[in-house]
Scaffold this active site. Structure first.
Site, mmCIF file in Angstrom:
data_model
loop_
_atom_site.group_PDB
_atom_site.id
_atom_site.type_symbol
_atom_site.label_atom_id
_atom_site.label_comp_id
_atom_site.label_asym_id
_atom_site.label_seq_id
_atom_site.Cartn_x
_atom_site.Cartn_y
_atom_site.Cartn_z
ATOM 1 N N HIS A 114 8.933 3.174 7.425
ATOM 2 C CA HIS A 114 8.996 2.559 8.758
ATOM 3 C C HIS A 114 10.432 2.144 9.077
ATOM 4 O O HIS A 114 10.914 2.347 10.198
ATOM 5 C CB HIS A 114 8.081 1.328 8.819
ATOM 6 C CG HIS A 114 6.621 1.642 8.937
ATOM 7 N ND1 HIS A 114 5.928 2.306 7.954
ATOM 8 C CD2 HIS A 114 5.722 1.355 9.930
ATOM 9 C CE1 HIS A 114 4.655 2.429 8.327
ATOM 10 N NE2 HIS A 114 4.505 1.864 9.515
ATOM 11 N N HIS A 125 6.693 -4.060 1.817
ATOM 12 C CA HIS A 125 7.934 -3.633 1.177
ATOM 13 C C HIS A 125 8.715 -4.806 0.604
ATOM 14 O O HIS A 125 8.636 -5.936 1.088
ATOM 15 C CB HIS A 125 8.827 -2.890 2.181
ATOM 16 C CG HIS A 125 8.305 -1.539 2.535
ATOM 17 N ND1 HIS A 125 8.321 -0.477 1.658
ATOM 18 C CD2 HIS A 125 7.740 -1.079 3.678
ATOM 19 C CE1 HIS A 125 7.786 0.574 2.243
ATOM 20 N NE2 HIS A 125 7.412 0.246 3.464
#
Length: 265
Positions: A183, A229
């Protein structure tokens, strides 16, 4: 008065293109430092992720989905159209070149990201949290097929009050590895493309650049806040995007450097 020779004009053209490329690389390097802010802030603060059942979680999921499949396809289409509108290239060849440049940058970043994910196989923060709070080790989680991982989350996390439904469903859709952040690579590529192609296209281009950078920073922050993340994943996604865009600028410098007469238009 003597006219410049062809060789002199050629040398001037090469010099102008080299100067334009240097400005592009410098501008994207500065933007890259800005885009690293969320990861650097998390590192400095000693950030440790834990799930939060807060009202902002559904909004964060919606925002982060603008950079994830399948919604990223619509994002690409909208941004490519905006770039063509602001750059005003010749039609149709110039418009096609702009779209192809954007597609090459986005696809290039995502291909390298996939290779790195499969090479490093780093567990996501939420997977590490599952190991600590639900007894499922990361090795066991990733030993399942993707559908099995999503099913396990559905069956075992739905009743956990610490994990809101919107977050659990996002986890179910994103059960892959962590490093680097895809992303982040997606939004950073678009932000850096904006700096490369739009900053010298007048106020409209500059406003678009700032909006793209702000969007990228927000999406990066959601990747951390949602447990998807680690800071290093986000930083790697940004740096990967810089390499891809800077590389394209070097290869396609004639296309990515605005003509001198239109630079301030």
């Amino acid at each position: 008065m003597s006219q410049p020779s062809n060789s002199s004009r050629a040398r001037d053209g090469v010099a102008n293109r080299s100067a334009g490329l240097s400005r592009i690389v410098l501008a994207t390097a500065i933007a890259t430092v800005v885009l690293l802010a969320p990861a650097l802030a998390a590192w400095i603060a000693g950030w440790q992720w834990t799930p939060e059942n807060k009202s902002w979680v559904p909004a964060a999921v919606l925002l982060t989905d603008t950079a994830g499949f399948p919604f990223a396809i619509a994002t690409c289409g909208a941004l490519a159209a905006l770039f063509v509108l602001l750059i005003k290239p010749s039609w149709p060849r110039g418009a096609l070149m702009v779209v192809l440049l954007c597609a090459a940058a986005v696809c290039g970043g995502q291909i390298v990201k996939t290779v790195l994910k499969n090479s490093f196989q780093e567990p996501r923060p939420y997977v590490e949290w599952l190991a600590q709070n639900h007894g499922l080790k990361s090795e066991q989680f990733y030993a399942m097929m993707r559908g099995g991982r999503a099913e396990w989350l559905r069956e075992n996390i739905a009743a956990d009050p610490r994990v809101p439904e919107a977050l659990r469903k996002h986890w179910e859709a994103k059960t892959g590895y962590s490093f680097p952040s895809g992303h982040t690579a997606f939004v950073a590529v678009w932000a850096l493309l904006g700096v490369t192609l739009l900053w010298r296209r007048g106020w409209g281009g500059r406003v678009c650049c700032c909006a793209l950078v702000a969007w990228a920073l927000l999406v990066e922050s959601t990747r951390l806040a949602l447990g998807m993340h680690w800071p290093g994943d986000v930083a790697a996604g940004v740096l990967l995007s810089w390499v891809v865009v800077a590389g394209l600028a070097a290869v396609c410098r004639n296309r990515m450097t605005p003509p001198a007469g239109r630079a301030g238009s």
